[in-house]
Structure formats: C-alpha cells, structure tokens
Motif scaffolding. Structure first.
Motif, PDB file in Angstrom:
ATOM      1  N   ARG A  96      50.659  30.119  24.554  1.00 16.34           N
ATOM      2  CA  ARG A  96      50.709  30.664  25.917  1.00 16.34           C
ATOM      3  C   ARG A  96      51.662  31.866  25.987  1.00 16.34           C
ATOM      4  N   PHE A  97      51.689  32.645  24.936  1.00 17.79           N
ATOM      5  CA  PHE A  97      52.593  33.788  24.906  1.00 17.79           C
ATOM      6  C   PHE A  97      52.392  34.701  26.111  1.00 17.79           C
ATOM      7  N   MET A  98      51.163  35.098  26.372  1.00 17.88           N
ATOM      8  CA  MET A  98      50.908  36.019  27.482  1.00 17.88           C
ATOM      9  C   MET A  98      51.267  35.386  28.815  1.00 17.88           C
ATOM     10  N   GLU A  99      50.776  34.166  29.044  1.00 20.73           N
ATOM     11  CA  GLU A  99      50.989  33.511  30.335  1.00 20.73           C
ATOM     12  C   GLU A  99      52.465  33.242  30.602  1.00 20.73           C
ATOM     13  N   ASP A 100      53.176  32.714  29.598  1.00 19.64           N
ATOM     14  CA  ASP A 100      54.580  32.390  29.802  1.00 19.64           C
ATOM     15  C   ASP A 100      55.433  33.650  29.927  1.00 19.64           C
ATOM     16  N   SER A 101      55.056  34.693  29.200  1.00 29.20           N
ATOM     17  CA  SER A 101      55.769  35.969  29.331  1.00 29.20           C
ATOM     18  C   SER A 101      55.622  36.514  30.752  1.00 29.20           C
ATOM     19  N   ASP A 156      45.770  35.583  35.791  1.00 29.90           N
ATOM     20  CA  ASP A 156      45.199  35.900  37.105  1.00 29.90           C
ATOM     21  C   ASP A 156      45.455  34.752  38.083  1.00 29.90           C
ATOM     22  N   LYS A 157      45.140  33.547  37.659  1.00 27.33           N
ATOM     23  CA  LYS A 157      45.256  32.372  38.526  1.00 27.33           C
ATOM     24  C   LYS A 157      46.713  32.057  38.857  1.00 27.33           C
ATOM     25  N   GLU A 158      47.597  32.202  37.870  1.00 27.10           N
ATOM     26  CA  GLU A 158      48.988  31.797  38.047  1.00 27.10           C
ATOM     27  C   GLU A 158      49.842  32.859  38.731  1.00 27.10           C
ATOM     28  N   THR A 159      49.426  34.122  38.671  1.00 26.26           N
ATOM     29  CA  THR A 159      50.256  35.207  39.185  1.00 26.26           C
ATOM     30  C   THR A 159      49.896  35.610  40.611  1.00 26.26           C
ATOM     31  N   ARG A 160      48.646  35.442  40.996  1.00 25.31           N
ATOM     32  CA  ARG A 160      48.236  35.855  42.343  1.00 25.31           C
ATOM     33  C   ARG A 160      49.079  35.229  43.456  1.00 25.31           C
ATOM     34  N   PRO A 161      49.456  33.944  43.355  1.00 21.84           N
ATOM     35  CA  PRO A 161      50.244  33.359  44.451  1.00 21.84           C
ATOM     36  C   PRO A 161      51.719  33.770  44.465  1.00 21.84           C
ATOM     37  N   SER A 162      52.122  34.682  43.599  1.00 19.94           N
ATOM     38  CA  SER A 162      53.541  35.015  43.430  1.00 19.94           C
ATOM     39  C   SER A 162      54.144  35.747  44.617  1.00 19.94           C
ATOM     40  N   GLY A 163      53.313  36.388  45.430  1.00 17.83           N
ATOM     41  CA  GLY A 163      53.819  37.191  46.525  1.00 17.83           C
ATOM     42  C   GLY A 163      54.162  38.614  46.122  1.00 17.83           C
ATOM     43  N   LEU A 164      53.966  38.965  44.847  1.00 15.74           N
ATOM     44  CA  LEU A 164      54.201  40.328  44.381  1.00 15.74           C
ATOM     45  C   LEU A 164      52.996  41.218  44.703  1.00 15.74           C
TER      46      LEU A 164
END
Length: 225
Positions: A96-101, A156-164
C-alpha cells in the motif's frame, strides 16, 4: 506559488518540477537522494531527502520553505520489478505504498493548512473504467497492470472525504514527447477514443495549471492529447 512535489524522482515527477520552475513557481521536492537528483542545481528548487511513508519526512519538506506550500502535487506510482507496465510490483515496496503515502500527505497538509492537492491518477480509475475498450478492461482486470489501478482506486476512495481541494488527474496511456494540446474528457471518460495517449510533459503542464486555477477542484478529469 510555493509548491511541494512528491514522486519527483520519477519520469513524470521530474517534468512536473521542470514545468513548475519554468512557470516561475518555487518548488520543494521530497526525494530519495538529493545527490543523485538530476535537477539539483536548478534555481528555485529545494530538495529534501526522505520518503512519504514517514510523516516526519513530509513535515521536514513542508517546513523547508519560509511559508507552507500553497499546493501539493504527487506523481507517486507503483514501483515495479522492471519498467514494463506488465511487470509485477517490486516485492521490496510495501503493497500500500501509494495509498499510505497519500494518507500521510493528507494528514500533514491538514497540519500545515495546505488545501490544494493535485494527484496524478490514471484513466480507468473510478467511474472512468467503463470508458476503456474491451482489451484494456481485460488487461487492467487480469494482468499485473491491475495493481496500479487498484492503488489509484483506493486513493480516490480514501482521499475524497478529506475536505481538501483535490484534483485527480486521470491520465490516459502515457507517452514520451513534448507537451501538446490537451483534450479534457468528463470524469467518466465518456466519448474518449479507442487508444488515447498523453505525453508526460502534457500531464505535467496540466497538473501545474491545476494549481493555478480552480476549474477542476473536486473533479477527476480524464486527459489525452
């Protein structure tokens, strides 16, 4: 603008740095080795050694300039055994290098108050998968090419809810060559041709422009030449 680039050691990342400097921005890049980085002598570029897998390294990169980055651009990609897109993932790299980064980047961005996040994704991610032709859908479902797509889907799925203020740049088949006019397709890629390509230099130009304006904030444009 003060920009931070992740994945700057790769082919696309170097072009993003070059484009940002050409446009007059100042750039900090988090790289594995500053000594071997080919752009190390460029005016306006600050190199920080480290990995996005460690938040402390990211914090050093954020603090390397007098003001926090106004935008972060990432061209992080799946590392493979060889340069072939059919090659399996490098077993020395965490799965999960990309996702965790990216999760680490999001956390540090929030700490430093940086909102704009430009992510180099790929055509086929999310709702653009069905715009691929049958052969591509088969390859990205049944070969080693699926691993990168899985990573981008997770981001995509994990970052969209970030508010950024995120822009997910869904680049089509990457090619070498100079920057050329960009065709922007809907997030789902509807209407795209059978074998769309885009040069890495074109992607770099698009990503830097996405820092400068807000046209694609919250969107996932599919881009080709």
């Amino acid at each position: 603008m003060q920009l931070l680039v992740l994945g700057g050691s790769g082919r696309s990342g170097r072009l993003i740095i070059e484009e940002a400097l050409f446009k007059g921005h100042t750039v900090t890049a988090l790289v594995r080795s500053a000594a071997s980085f080919p752009l190390s002598e460029r005016t306006g570029l600050t190199l920080v050694e480290g990995t996005p897998m460690k938040q402390e390294d990211l914090k050093k990169a954020f603090a390397a300039s007098s003001t926090a980055p106004e935008a972060v651009l990432t061209a992080l990609a799946l590392k493979r055994v060889t340069d072939s897109p059919m090659s399996p993932p490098d077993p020395s790299v965490p799965p999960r290098f990309m996702e965790d980064s990216v999760a680490n980047i999001v956390a540090v961005m929030k700490e430093f108050g940086t909102k704009r996040f430009i992510i180099m994704s790929q055509w086929g991610a999310g709702d653009s998968f069905n715009s691929m032709n049958f052969l591509f859908r088969c390859m990205f479902s049944n070969t080693n090419m699926k691993h990168g797509l899985i990573g981008h889907n997770n981001i995509d799925k994990e970052t969209r809810p970030s508010g950024l203020d995120c822009v997910f740049v869904r680049a089509c088949v990457l090619a070498e060559g100079d920057a050329a006019p960009i065709k922007v397709w809907p997030d789902d890629g509807k209407g795209i041709n059978f074998l769309p390509k885009v040069t890495r230099a074109s992607v770099a130009k698009f990503m830097v422009e996405a820092c400068e304006k807000s046209d694609y904030v919250g969107k996932s444009p599919v881009i080709s030449n």
